[in-house]
Design a protein around this motif. Structure first.
Motif, mmCIF file in Angstrom:
data_model
loop_
_atom_site.group_PDB
_atom_site.id
_atom_site.type_symbol
_atom_site.label_atom_id
_atom_site.label_comp_id
_atom_site.label_asym_id
_atom_site.label_seq_id
_atom_site.Cartn_x
_atom_site.Cartn_y
_atom_site.Cartn_z
ATOM 1 N N UNK A 212 -38.226 -15.693 -36.682
ATOM 2 C CA UNK A 212 -38.353 -16.063 -35.275
ATOM 3 C C UNK A 212 -37.793 -14.956 -34.374
ATOM 4 N N UNK A 213 -36.653 -14.391 -34.791
ATOM 5 C CA UNK A 213 -36.030 -13.337 -33.976
ATOM 6 C C UNK A 213 -36.826 -12.037 -34.064
ATOM 7 N N UNK A 214 -37.343 -11.732 -35.254
ATOM 8 C CA UNK A 214 -38.148 -10.510 -35.410
ATOM 9 C C UNK A 214 -39.440 -10.608 -34.588
ATOM 10 N N UNK A 215 -39.988 -11.826 -34.493
ATOM 11 C CA UNK A 215 -41.249 -12.006 -33.754
ATOM 12 C C UNK A 215 -41.115 -11.599 -32.287
ATOM 13 N N UNK A 216 -39.885 -11.616 -31.778
ATOM 14 C CA UNK A 216 -39.669 -11.254 -30.363
ATOM 15 C C UNK A 216 -39.410 -9.760 -30.182
ATOM 16 N N UNK A 217 -39.506 -8.993 -31.284
ATOM 17 C CA UNK A 217 -39.242 -7.545 -31.202
ATOM 18 C C UNK A 217 -40.557 -6.794 -31.394
ATOM 19 N N UNK A 218 -41.047 -6.081 -30.364
ATOM 20 C CA UNK A 218 -42.312 -5.355 -30.518
ATOM 21 C C UNK A 218 -42.340 -4.440 -31.747
ATOM 22 N N UNK A 219 -41.233 -3.834 -32.105
ATOM 23 C CA UNK A 219 -41.211 -2.951 -33.288
ATOM 24 C C UNK A 219 -41.360 -3.740 -34.586
ATOM 25 N N UNK A 220 -41.201 -5.064 -34.515
ATOM 26 C CA UNK A 220 -41.444 -5.914 -35.681
ATOM 27 C C UNK A 220 -40.361 -5.864 -36.742
ATOM 28 N N UNK A 221 -39.167 -5.449 -36.369
ATOM 29 C CA UNK A 221 -38.072 -5.369 -37.349
ATOM 30 C C UNK A 221 -36.756 -5.205 -36.600
ATOM 31 N N UNK A 222 -35.670 -5.404 -37.340
ATOM 32 C CA UNK A 222 -34.346 -5.081 -36.801
ATOM 33 C C UNK A 222 -34.145 -3.562 -36.878
ATOM 34 N N UNK A 223 -33.295 -3.049 -36.011
ATOM 35 C CA UNK A 223 -32.957 -1.625 -36.075
ATOM 36 C C UNK A 223 -31.983 -1.346 -37.214
ATOM 37 N N UNK A 224 -31.859 -0.068 -37.563
ATOM 38 C CA UNK A 224 -30.917 0.319 -38.623
ATOM 39 C C UNK A 224 -29.704 1.027 -38.003
ATOM 40 N N UNK A 225 -28.603 1.003 -38.748
ATOM 41 C CA UNK A 225 -27.407 1.665 -38.220
ATOM 42 C C UNK A 225 -27.579 3.186 -38.223
ATOM 43 N N UNK A 226 -28.466 3.672 -39.078
ATOM 44 C CA UNK A 226 -28.712 5.130 -39.118
ATOM 45 C C UNK A 226 -29.431 5.571 -37.829
ATOM 46 N N UNK A 227 -30.436 4.785 -37.403
ATOM 47 C CA UNK A 227 -31.134 5.117 -36.154
ATOM 48 C C UNK A 227 -30.163 5.076 -34.982
ATOM 49 N N UNK A 228 -29.330 4.045 -34.991
ATOM 50 C CA UNK A 228 -28.376 3.884 -33.895
ATOM 51 C C UNK A 228 -27.400 5.060 -33.856
ATOM 52 N N UNK A 229 -26.895 5.418 -35.039
ATOM 53 C CA UNK A 229 -25.939 6.522 -35.115
ATOM 54 C C UNK A 229 -26.548 7.837 -34.648
ATOM 55 N N UNK A 230 -27.816 8.052 -34.973
ATOM 56 C CA UNK A 230 -28.465 9.307 -34.576
ATOM 57 C C UNK A 230 -28.530 9.421 -33.053
#
Ligand code: NAP
Length: 259
Positions: A212-230
């Motif tokens: 349900x939560x992923x359905x509200x994200x256009x990217x279709x997934x949760x983000x990763x901590x690696x992407x965030x860190x970059x």
């Protein structure tokens, strides 16, 4: 890309897990020596060793609660003269506006507004004197678009955002930048605990709650901590000196705004 910060020193608060760990890893990969922090010693030490082994940087650990004056004093003792400050702490619990009293707000303000302000106030004068510094505050997408159950978080973080808007313009001339990273859903323990709140509130399974939560994200997934860190490491890089007082959403497109 060479981020140009190899050999610099960073304090990364609340960094044994999750988004703080992602920032610590990305800075270490860029050659930055770290002061890392969390309340729990065991995971903090394990994460610090993982980073030393992977990147060969120096890592000092401080077991402390960053939301308290004593915790901040312990951090500042270990992190004198750092070049980079990443502010982070756990987020306030979800709830209903009718149930929140003054103490709930004070706890949220201490954690998600006043702690980062205290560390900026203590560490930015040294950065300014040396003519270079980077501050990144981990806030939330709830600053841009309300998440009703996270009203305590939204209130405290919006206060911090207002402070950063003015203060960043006052320190930029000394080579110090302050910016905020606004996470949407990322795959961390915090996200799992919020998934569980949905399970409880709606009587559905964890898989259904997550879908349900992923359905509200256009990217279709949760983000990763690696992407965030970059993204954090880039804001801390030599290339980001002209980025001042900005609020960068990292949310897979969840917040439906044009700008
Ligand atoms: P997390 O996976 O639960 O990790 C939190 C980290 O912070 C742990 O290392 C924890 O270690 C440490 N920590 C928590 N409270 C602390 C304190 N008072 N003093 C020192 N260290 C502390 O959380 P996260 O998902 O990375 O979230 C980080 C921040 O981003 C939170 O404020 C959260 O609300 C916000 N956020 C997260 C998301 C998301 O989807 N993940 C979305 C929006 C906003 P100890 O428990 O051992 O102290």
């Amino acid at each position: 890309m060479d981020l140009g910060i190899s050999g610099k020193r960073a304090l990364v608060c609340a960094s044994s897990k999750g988004l703080g760990k992602g920032c610590a890893m990305a800075l270490a990969e860029a050659g930055v020596h770290l002061v890392m922090n969390a309340r729990g010693a065991e995971v903090l030490e394990a994460t610090a060793q993982e980073i030393r082994d992977a990147y060969g940087v120096e890592v000092v650990t401080v077991v402390a609660d960053v939301t308290t004056a004593e915790g901040q004093a312990a951090l500042l003792e270990a992190a004198t003269d750092v070049d980079i400050l990443v502010n982070n702490a756990g987020g306030p619990p979800p709830g209903k506006w009718q149930d929140w009293d003054r103490d709930d707000f004070i706890r949220a303000l201490d954690a998600n507004m006043l702690a980062p302000i205290a560390l900026m106030t203590a560490l930015m004068p040294g950065m300014m004197a040396r003519g270079w510094g980077r501050v990144v505050n981990i806030t939330s997408q709830s600053v841009r678009a309300p998440i009703a159950v996270l009203g305590l978080s939204g209130a405290a973080r919006t206060g911090l955002t207002g402070y950063v808007a003015g203060t960043s313009r006052q320190v930029a001339g000394s080579g110090v930048t302050i910016n905020n990273l606004l996470p949407g859903l990322h795959d961390t323990d915090r996200a799992a605990s919020l998934d569980n709140s949905v399970v409880k509130a709606q009587g559905i399974s964890i898989d259904e709650a997550r879908a349900q939560r992923v359905a509200a994200i256009p990217a279709g997934r949760y983000g990763t901590i690696e992407e965030f860190g970059a993204a954090c490491a880039f804001l801390c890089s030599k290339h980001a000196g002209y980025i001042v007082g900005q609020n960068l959403l990292l949310d897979g497109g969840s917040v439906n705004v044009t700008m």
